[in-house]
Design an enzyme around this catalytic site. Sequence first.
Site, PDB file in Angstrom:
ATOM      1  N   GLU A  94      -2.544 132.909  56.027  1.00  9.61           N
ATOM      2  CA  GLU A  94      -3.791 132.757  55.979  1.00  9.61           C
ATOM      3  C   GLU A  94      -4.490 133.954  56.486  1.00  9.61           C
ATOM      4  OE1 GLU A  94      -1.438 128.911  57.494  1.00  9.61           O
ATOM      5  OE2 GLU A  94      -1.444 131.284  57.708  1.00  9.61           O
ATOM      6  N   CYS A 120      -1.394 128.361  62.522  1.00  8.20           N
ATOM      7  CA  CYS A 120      -1.099 128.552  63.888  1.00  8.20           C
ATOM      8  C   CYS A 120      -2.350 128.739  64.667  1.00  8.20           C
ATOM      9  CB  CYS A 120      -0.274 129.531  64.092  1.00  8.20           C
ATOM     10  SG  CYS A 120      -0.852 131.391  63.790  1.00  8.20           S
TER      11      CYS A 120
END
Length: 193
Positions: A94, A120
């Site tokens: 990401e 996360c």
Amino acid sequence: MQETPESRNRPSYPRPDRMNYYMHIAMAVRRRANCIGNRVGAVLVLNDRIISTGYNGTPQNMPNCDEGGCERCAHREKYGTATGYDVCICVHAEQNALISASRFGTPVEGASLYTTMRPCFGCAKELLQARVQAVYYLHEWRHPDDNLWRQYLLLQQRFPGGVHQVAVPDPDAGWAVSAWRDAEADTGHTMNG
């Protein structure tokens, strides 16, 4: 389109909806990941166009995880789930998607992220700060501390378009998801996505 003898012999495939289309692209991007832990691919989509992709691994021109480049990956027995990120030199998928867009001057505000694993804490914060609209993920990631998990869920509520798990078959889950690899090693059975 006119049918020809050649087209009659070609297999017919159903056209995937956008969710499946983008998630399968994220799975293809994931093939470049070299992390010893989870192998993740991510795709940023804005106005129904892919604007950036990313996969997890060490920064450019550094030894890869599978070459001993990352302390956390090289010594997984020392670090539990969601710990040791301060010594991990891997850049998450990401993050790499956001960084790639930034390097080339591509705005991401209002984009949706398709990723092969739930982001996360750090990635979720960065995606929010970049004003990503929504997150669609394939495999679950969960912080092991229930108190921190509640904080994480509060963070996820800030995405205007929400955070959604997508049900897409993943034939490579045993290769990509460390929990699946660990379960396969323990049982000796292959798990199917």
